[in-house]
Design an enzyme around this catalytic site. Structure first.
Site, short mmCIF file in Angstrom:
data_model
loop_
_atom_site.label_atom_id
_atom_site.label_comp_id
_atom_site.label_asym_id
_atom_site.label_seq_id
_atom_site.Cartn_x
_atom_site.Cartn_y
_atom_site.Cartn_z
N GLY A 32 0.83 -1.20 0.00
CA GLY A 32 0.00 0.00 0.00
C GLY A 32 0.86 1.25 0.00
N CYS A 33 0.24 2.36 -0.34
CA CYS A 33 0.99 3.61 -0.46
C CYS A 33 1.49 4.11 0.89
CB CYS A 33 0.14 4.68 -1.17
SG CYS A 33 -1.52 4.87 -0.50
N TYR A 34 0.58 4.24 1.86
CA TYR A 34 1.02 4.68 3.19
C TYR A 34 2.06 3.71 3.77
CZ TYR A 34 -2.91 8.06 3.46
OH TYR A 34 -3.78 9.11 3.26
#
Lengths: 344, 344, 344, 344
Positions: B147-149
């Site tokens: 995921g990005c975070y």
């Protein structure tokens, strides 16, 4: 490998040129200079370049000496001297400033305050808008890289005027530019709280790009014409969109215009004539050398509305300069410029 | 040439993947699919791609059949089925969704509402954060693209926790993401007048990236840890910046941290540990696969503040997916990803 | 009518104060001064005020002489001298700078470089956060108008610490401010292309508002505490949002917090404790004196997340100053401040 | 107190009207209705209004019954029916939609798809641009509140055309509007990543405000004229700026225009003719009922460039509606509208 030198590398056009040249497969940055940051790495000025372009800013003489081609990214009035040194050393000179853009010394003086000092240099110079004047550029020692607004307007209106389908009178050009167009220099105008959530025209009917626009469009029309040109400042970083209004000659079917433009730009890799129903948007060309053009007719008033969108820093400055370099050195014009715009 | 297929090509991650793959020197887009736009060209959905990526969206079966590697850009819950088909045909599967990110079916169920359906597939999967888990990825059939975070947080905190210089308790992660993180789907939250000139946290201590962050940081710390994670929505298009707060072990000199990080990431082409005195800014990594990390100590409270900036769409999604593809196919990880960020 | 004088009227806090005072039913602008623009109309500096506030900037002596209350909107270090003159003439002095905010001369010296010069003045001064310290303000000659960040943080955390439901240790404050917080002065940081589409922390664990925050929270906790405070620059004009992390005392039910806050602020016209399920957003308080607070619990880690949003220029500066003036002059605190925020 | 009812209160124009009426000293919100949010408080739809405008959305019949004046904020085609009910109950009707703006049923049909259904109502209606048509409004039962673009253009060009100093032919209007102009409805166009850092014209020479603009300008010129009108979408929340190009009659000195405009608008509290050298900027009128006009001459081409800036939601919608209400009820037009724009 072409050895490229950049004078004025820490201004916006210079920095963008560095970004493009650093990724160019057939050129390398031979040297870069900056009056304000001599001795500093470019990546100290622009941390985005950390580990990517860490070259140190030198003095301009060293940059010229190390280069096959010199790009000048300076305020107007500084390029003639530099061009003199460069072409006498047998190197190519590409000027991103205004000094060689106008063919007429008197007109240059009228808008920029002083006339040409080295007329002989201007004989070696050509106006570097390849899509319109490619043949004139070959073999030239000096290229006058066009202004950002003039690039968008010239590509938007040249075919209509050249073909005689549009009138040369009463041309209105309403342009809008992102804030990078104002450069790296701090000013009230570019202070964030002043331009964010704001919008306004500036230098109304008084912008120095006016004679440059008229010079190109006059060539298209085959006669001297004048335009009303009003630039505006958009609260975005990059991009110019010019909405150009010209009267259609009586009896011109608007459809004719579209096929005219499609033919005119068919083999041009950087110009996209938008399909019917689509509208040019500066968002779609950001960070690339593309120019998107959309054509619209106001049948009620007989007006052609030609909309052109470019990235002011790329097709409007550094990208076009690289395109000109490619052309001068016999490379495909797209070399190092095959950039795909991000969708968002 | 690697034949790459993209399922869900018209979502934001899919479109960004297309942008990167279309410019990749060793891969080509073998097919792309979209449930909403089947039969349409990608450039009809994203006019920025006009003349650049005009491929037609097909059905997903045809895409899988034509590909060596399949990228799935789908909402969670759709990837297991697709992965099954893909790996049984002997192809690689890179999932940009969440289905293979968590190792534990129970935890997945807790946060996503249902457990794994094909446990055997998860044995073939690895968590695709090459900078931290490169060796585990080689030879795998399925890659769970992070995921990005979690990507930003893992890169920011892994060395500090792994080295034991920071405490595993009381970790606070305050993250801020551009609006593309919310995807292509229309919503009140992403309606321009609602998010422009606005700023707010959302899914406070309840975001599904929480267990993924904890999974990676627990591996670093060598024990199960929990974090407080609060994401915020920034009124910009792209980029994530995570400000991570961890307590330093008593007696840890902050300088030690800097050299630790520099050593840890010395050979990583995509991670830039910022020099002392500089601060990570998401502006400096936009449209690239870079992760900038800056380290700061609050000596008054014994807190390490590690700041990481990525482009949520590139290192946070499509770029990392290409990096994983490169790794799986034995290419240098930087192939097609040597992008220089624009300075402005 | 209260005669109000503004020293430093052309800075951002000063200009905002003029906007509020010009519409105040019980006060009028008796005079305004500006070092940089003496002799010019305020509306020449800010064309938004054309025809609305056309008063000419005078020298500060004339302004003091004409006023019942003097507002000083100056960089720190300039207010003691001015306060001296003002209070000796029997007038009230409201300082929007930092000179009277800290009670301790040593601490002031540590953060601002020099200690108090007129200790006796500080005995006449009170910290002007009416919601927390109303009783201390009555009858005072000098009001230290709080800093923008400290206002948001104090309102967000005071009840939790005062009640003893939260721990005084390990407080993390992650704040985000719009660009007007950096003032009218030009700088690289506030140059539009640098801060638009950008996001970054600054003065990490080193901002001068830190001791001011600690001073107020220590009063709440009843003991000296320290915080980790990290401000960030948001690419918007106005507003501060502070995300504050405190550990809940063991056994504290998060629900308890909400009713505690609702009780604490029940009669405060400028504080809105958001209903369950809603989140503070700086968009909702723009151009008003409101402070929105939302409360969130991370039950997994026992953390209270208190989010406060204010307009940095109003409740964080000029609006609070008017509120303090109202209080000093016996008016309802809301006089001239009953502003309804725009919905978009 | 005037009892005001708002039909369609949760759309943008309706919500802005609520903001203004809630602060109006001589009016109160007697009722508000919303099809989508019946039974909900307005502050649930717009949390900015929490504690300020918590009235519940009712059905429209109840709103009409409770009101002296009914404001309709509906898509075109819904107002005739509503007006019928309202005026038959002896109440005033102010329509923020398009149904009563055009005097000619045929023209209305051409642009909006169907003609008038209740011709008799149109006899009771007047076009509510008080600065131009004040006398026609007194005593009317129905006010057609002008469109946002037409308001800016009419105020910019009326004096020049009325005086005969400008030609009625070849008028070009290049307008730019903030995104609130597109309303509350979600759409691809208003999805943040699509319009942020983007700029484009839309409905080129096809916008429904065209005939409304022409109707007013034709009255000024004393003959039927046509204009070319191109609106653009600006990536900001609020504001319209229209750049209007008209040819000056041969021999007209541009200076003459300025004094003409100053005279024309001398007693108008909401129109500011900018001093020579200043340029209208939509930033300077935000959240107020002001219209800033600046005049510029292109002497080289004999063109007058009149630039007008308004807040599309206030002078372009809700503010003008309140101005019209004030006028109908015999109040000073400025009542409740004496708003000072923020400087930043």
């Amino acid at each position: 490998m072409i050895k490229a030198g950049i004078i004025g590398a820490t201004g916006y056009a210079g920095a963008e040129l560095c970004r493009l040249l650093a990724a160019h497969p057939q050129a390398k940055i031979a040297g870069l200079s900056s009056r304000s940051f001599e001795g500093k790495a470019l990546s100290e000025v622009y941390p985005a370049f950390l580990g990517k372009i860490d070259q140190i800013c030198q003095n301009k003489e060293d940059v010229i000496a190390a280069s096959d081609v010199v790009f000048a990214c300076l305020p107007h009035g500084h390029s003639e001297e530099l061009a003199l040194k460069t072409v006498y050393s047998g190197k190519k000179f590409i000027d991103l400033g205004a000094d060689f853009r106008l063919a007429d010394s008197g007109e240059y003086k009228e808008w920029y305050g002083k006339g040409f000092e080295h007329f002989e240099l201007h004989l070696e110079a050509a106006y570097g808008l390849p899509e319109l004047f490619r043949e004139e550029l070959r073999g030239k020692k000096i290229i006058a890289n066009p202004g950002c607004y003039p690039t968008s307007v010239a590509l938007a209106l040249f075919p209509a005027l050249k073909s005689g389908l549009a009138e040369a009178e009463s041309i209105i050009i309403d342009s809008k530019s992102g804030v990078t167009g104002a450069g790296r220099e701090l000013s009230d105008t570019t202070h964030f709280p002043n331009c964010n959530e704001a919008f306004s025209p500036y230098k109304i009917a008084a912008h120095r790009h006016t004679p440059e626009i008229e010079q190109t469009l006059s060539r298209a029309a085959g006669k001297r014409l004048k335009v009303t040109f009003v630039p505006h400042l958009l609260p975005i970083n990059r991009g110019i969109l010019s909405t150009c209004y010209v009267r259609l000659k009586l009896g011109t079917a608007p459809e004719k215009l579209r096929s005219l433009y499609e033919d005119f730009y068919r083999d041009e890799p950087f110009v996209r004539v938008m399909p019917e129903g689509q509208t040019a948007n500066l968002k779609n060309v950001r960070t690339t050398n593309l120019c998107d053009i959309s054509l619209h007719a106001d049948r009620r008033t007989g007006t052609l509305i030609a909309v052109a969108a470019i990235d002011n820093m790329v097709k409007g400055a550094a990208g076009q300069a690289v395109q000109n370099m490619n052309l001068l050195f016999g490379l495909p014009e797209t070399t190092g410029l095959e950039l795909i715009p991000a969708a968002f």
